[in-house]
Design an enzyme around this catalytic site. Structure first.
Site, PDB file in Angstrom:
ATOM      1  N   SER A 326       0.703  -1.075  -0.091  1.00 66.25           N
ATOM      2  CA  SER A 326      -0.472  -0.101   0.162  1.00 66.25           C
ATOM      3  C   SER A 326       0.862   1.454   0.281  1.00 66.25           C
ATOM      4  O   SER A 326       0.307   2.351  -0.100  1.00 66.25           O
ATOM      5  CB  SER A 326      -1.023  -0.288   1.567  1.00 66.25           C
ATOM      6  OG  SER A 326      -2.128  -0.776   1.112  1.00 66.25           O
ATOM      7  N   ASP A 365      -9.941  -6.825   0.061  1.00 67.12           N
ATOM      8  CA  ASP A 365      -9.459  -5.896   0.751  1.00 67.12           C
ATOM      9  C   ASP A 365      -9.433  -6.753   1.724  1.00 67.12           C
ATOM     10  O   ASP A 365      -9.845  -7.910   2.632  1.00 67.12           O
ATOM     11  CB  ASP A 365     -11.213  -4.837   0.778  1.00 67.12           C
ATOM     12  CG  ASP A 365     -10.807  -3.699   1.373  1.00 67.12           C
ATOM     13  OD1 ASP A 365     -10.327  -2.310   1.110  1.00 67.12           O
ATOM     14  OD2 ASP A 365     -10.220  -3.556   3.014  1.00 67.12           O
ATOM     15  N   HIS A 371     -15.085  -1.159   3.892  1.00 66.91           N
ATOM     16  CA  HIS A 371     -14.813   0.825   4.734  1.00 66.91           C
ATOM     17  C   HIS A 371     -16.179   1.030   4.287  1.00 66.91           C
ATOM     18  O   HIS A 371     -15.927   1.997   4.644  1.00 66.91           O
ATOM     19  CB  HIS A 371     -13.359   1.118   3.676  1.00 66.91           C
ATOM     20  CG  HIS A 371     -12.043   0.240   4.197  1.00 66.91           C
ATOM     21  ND1 HIS A 371     -12.047  -0.917   3.533  1.00 66.91           N
ATOM     22  CD2 HIS A 371     -11.543   0.741   5.061  1.00 66.91           C
ATOM     23  CE1 HIS A 371     -10.486  -0.946   4.399  1.00 66.91           C
ATOM     24  NE2 HIS A 371     -10.308   0.092   4.862  1.00 66.91           N
ATOM     25  N   CYS A 384      -7.767   1.633   2.022  1.00 65.13           N
ATOM     26  CA  CYS A 384      -8.775   0.550   1.563  1.00 65.13           C
ATOM     27  C   CYS A 384      -8.536   0.117   0.080  1.00 65.13           C
ATOM     28  O   CYS A 384      -8.379   0.752  -1.343  1.00 65.13           O
ATOM     29  CB  CYS A 384     -10.306   1.523   0.668  1.00 65.13           C
ATOM     30  SG  CYS A 384     -11.512   1.109  -0.006  1.00 65.13           S
TER      31      CYS A 384
END
Length: 618
Positions: A326, A365, A371, A384
């Site tokens: 991420s 996810d 989320h 996310c």
């Protein structure tokens, strides 16, 4: 019967005799002329040549090796120096029974068979009257032991030499590197005149990259010798020029903070000063002690380093290639804004998974229950995946590759160290060339969250983060700030000034989203915000080591430690007047927010704490 008498021809005999005399005189004249011509050539025409040959029979040129340059950190602390050391050396021709002498020395000083073997290799390369080292870096106790029995060992003596020493040991081993004995392969490529009399050369790190400057220039002494080649008298000398001293950009205190903060984990941390490109931290854990390599590490010790599961000889900061996870999302988000694939108001609902049209496979996810509604700021703050799956599909692999390439992903950074890896930034062309396969939409999705084929080094990640903080002005990292030689000074490289064309508002929006990662109520790295009066912009990352099947659940406690996710974190501080960019990769650390982020936090707080005033107030 009447006798007959032969009449003697006096005239003919005289002619024969005269011709023989003339021939003899002509031959003698030619010989004399040849001798005179040869003497003229030797004494006049060839005088210089033969005088030199005669001198070479009497004068030997002995190399005078230079003193190697010192390596300092940015504050003048010594990272590599030369210390006097005592070595036990033998002159073979003066030792009557070499085998017996070596046996007695072994029992006296605990010399290993490997050291004896190394001594034999060295002495066979030298003349029998040359001094050959047997035991290097003798301790005071060993010197005292031998001094007491020295008269019983003719031909054996103690000599003082300068030995390379690294006071910080494993802490800077991957940056500074080490010197070692010149091997046969290196000997073939080195300039003979410069390395006569030199036994060591830089092997890795700064020691290797800047060998030309650190080594210095070899001097020479003219030594008068006798018929056996032994030294009689010193005639003339050209003093050696010592190697240049290097001042690095590295801060050894910050380096120690980063190295210690990694604790029992393997990993790397890189910190770059944004304005200058100075590399402040270049930590790779575990490291190794470079000192045993200087005069030859034992086979047992080297094998242990090579076969260790922790790979202490591997420079993770420079050569380690990891999925960015991420930590790639701020760059993908910026690409979305630049290509008008999204904006800060666009919202997407995250149910915990994402599906391509008419495809049953679910791309999950990290938050299984989802989320909810997410905009770009929330998606970066809470990391996310679903939002970035959708954004990646909208952008397409071609746009993502083009944009990320500008930040240096998939390319070497240009740092002044040899051996850097380039990582991997996948594209359609790459996959077709390497795997002879087309590019699939699902691969675009996982590329958007920093998984799949994408590989980055910690150095690349830090450089890209610094470039983002620098509002698109490309930062080239470097380690040597200046080189100071005997009669010269060379400053470190200047930044290129190359700028990525970006909308400044887009950069500001992405940085603010990263600030929310650290200072927001739902930020994934909010724990490092305590105790500071400035803001840090960051992004956590978790990179899978292995793939989890569609219906399986990842349970960290039930899997082998080496299969656990890597933890990553990138940071910029202070957020609104950036001075430092940090990237941390913790192998099998699990969670970027709880493991990698605190390491970056310690580096940032120590660095900014050393500067006067609050950087945000400038």
């Amino acid at each position: 019967m009447q006798k007959k008498f032969a009449v003697k021809d006096t005239l003919a005999e005289s002619r024969v005799f005269l011709s023989r005399v003339v021939a003899a005189f002509a031959f003698m004249f030619l010989l004399t002329l040849g001798l005179v011509v040869r003497l003229i050539y030797l004494q006049i025409v060839g005088h210089e040549h033969y005088a030199m040959l005669a001198k070479d029979n009497r004068i030997k040129i002995a190399p005078l090796p230079p003193t190697r340059g010192i390596i300092y950190d940015r504050h003048g602390r010594i990272l590599a120096e030369n210390l006097p050391s005592y070595s036990l050396e033998l002159i073979p021709e003066q030792v009557k029974d070499l085998d017996d002498t070596l046996t007695r020395l072994q029992s006296l000083l605990d010399i290993s068979d490997e050291q004896i073997e190394q001594f034999d290799k060295q002495r066979h390369r030298r003349k029998s009257f040359s001094s050959t080292p047997l035991l290097l870096r003798m301790s005071d106790e060993e010197v005292a032991k031998f001094a007491a029995v020295r008269p019983y060992f003719p031909g054996v003596d103690i000599q003082a030499r300068l030995v390379r020493y690294y006071p910080y040991g494993e802490l800077a081993s991957h940056v500074v590197g080490y010197v070692g004995r010149i091997n046969e392969r290196e000997l073939k490529s080195l300039p003979v005149s410069e390395y006569r009399g030199t036994n060591h050369i830089g092997k890795i790190g700064i020691e290797k990259t800047y060998e030309e400057y650190l080594h210095g220039t070899t001097g020479y002494a003219e030594i008068e010798t006798n018929a056996q080649g032994r030294s009689v008298n010193s005639v003339d000398a050209l003093d050696p020029v010592p190697g240049a001293n290097l001042y690095l950009t590295l801060d050894i205190d910050l380096q120690k903070t980063a190295y210690d903060a990694l604790g029992d984990y393997n990993g790397a941390a890189v910190a770059i000063e944004i304005d200058s490109g100075d590399v402040l931290v270049f930590a790779s854990r575990p490291g190794f002690d470079p000192n045993p390599f200087v005069y030859g590490i034992s086979r047992k010790a080297y094998k242990a380093l090579q076969e260790s599961d922790d790979q202490p000889l591997f420079n993770r900061a420079l050569r380690g290639q990891y999925p960015p996870g991420s930590t790639m999302k701020p760059f993908i988000g910026l690409a979305g804004l630049e290509y008008n694939a999204t904006d800060f108001q666009h919202k997407l609902f995250c149910p915990g998974y994402y599906q391509l049209p008419n495809v049953s496979h679910k791309y999950r996810d990290w938050k299984r229950w989802g989320h909810g509604w997410m905009d770009l700021k929330d998606a970066i703050t809470q990391s996310c995946d679903v939002y970035f799956y959708d954004l990646a599909l909208t952008l397409g692999i071609d746009n993502m590759h083009e944009f990320l390439d500008k930040f240096g992903f998939g390319r070497k950074s240009g740092i002044d160290l040899v051996g850097e890896q380039a990582g991997l930034l996948p594209s359609r062309e790459w996959k077709r060339a390497k795997r002879n396969q087309p590019w699939y939409p699902g691969e675009t999705l996982i590329t958007g969250i920093g998984q799949g084929f994408t590989q980055v080094t910690p150095l690349q990640l830090a450089r890209a983060t610094a470039t983002l903080a620098n509002h698109g002005r490309i930062v080239t990292p470097y380690l040597v700030d200046r080189i100071i030689g005997t009669n010269y000074t060379i400053p470190g490289p200047a930044q290129s000034g190359e700028v990525i064309a970006l909308k400044q508002r887009n950069i500001e929006d992405i940085v603010m989203a990263m600030v929310n990662v650290v200072h927001g109520a739902r930020g994934t790295a909010k724990r490092i915000a305590d105790g500071i009066d400035y803001q840090i912009a960051g992004k956590t990352g978790t990179a899978q080591v292995f793939s989890v099947k569609q219906e399986e659940k990842y349970n960290e406690e039930e899997i082998e430690f080496k299969l656990r996710d890597h933890a990553l974190f990138i940071a910029i501080a202070p957020a609104h007047a950036p001075k430092i960019a940090v990237a941390v990769v913790v192998e099998n650390g699990g969670h970027g927010g709880s493991v990698a982020a605190p390491i970056a936090g310690k580096i940032i707080k120590q660095y900014l704490g050393s500067n006067e005033g609050s950087p945000d107030e400038e």
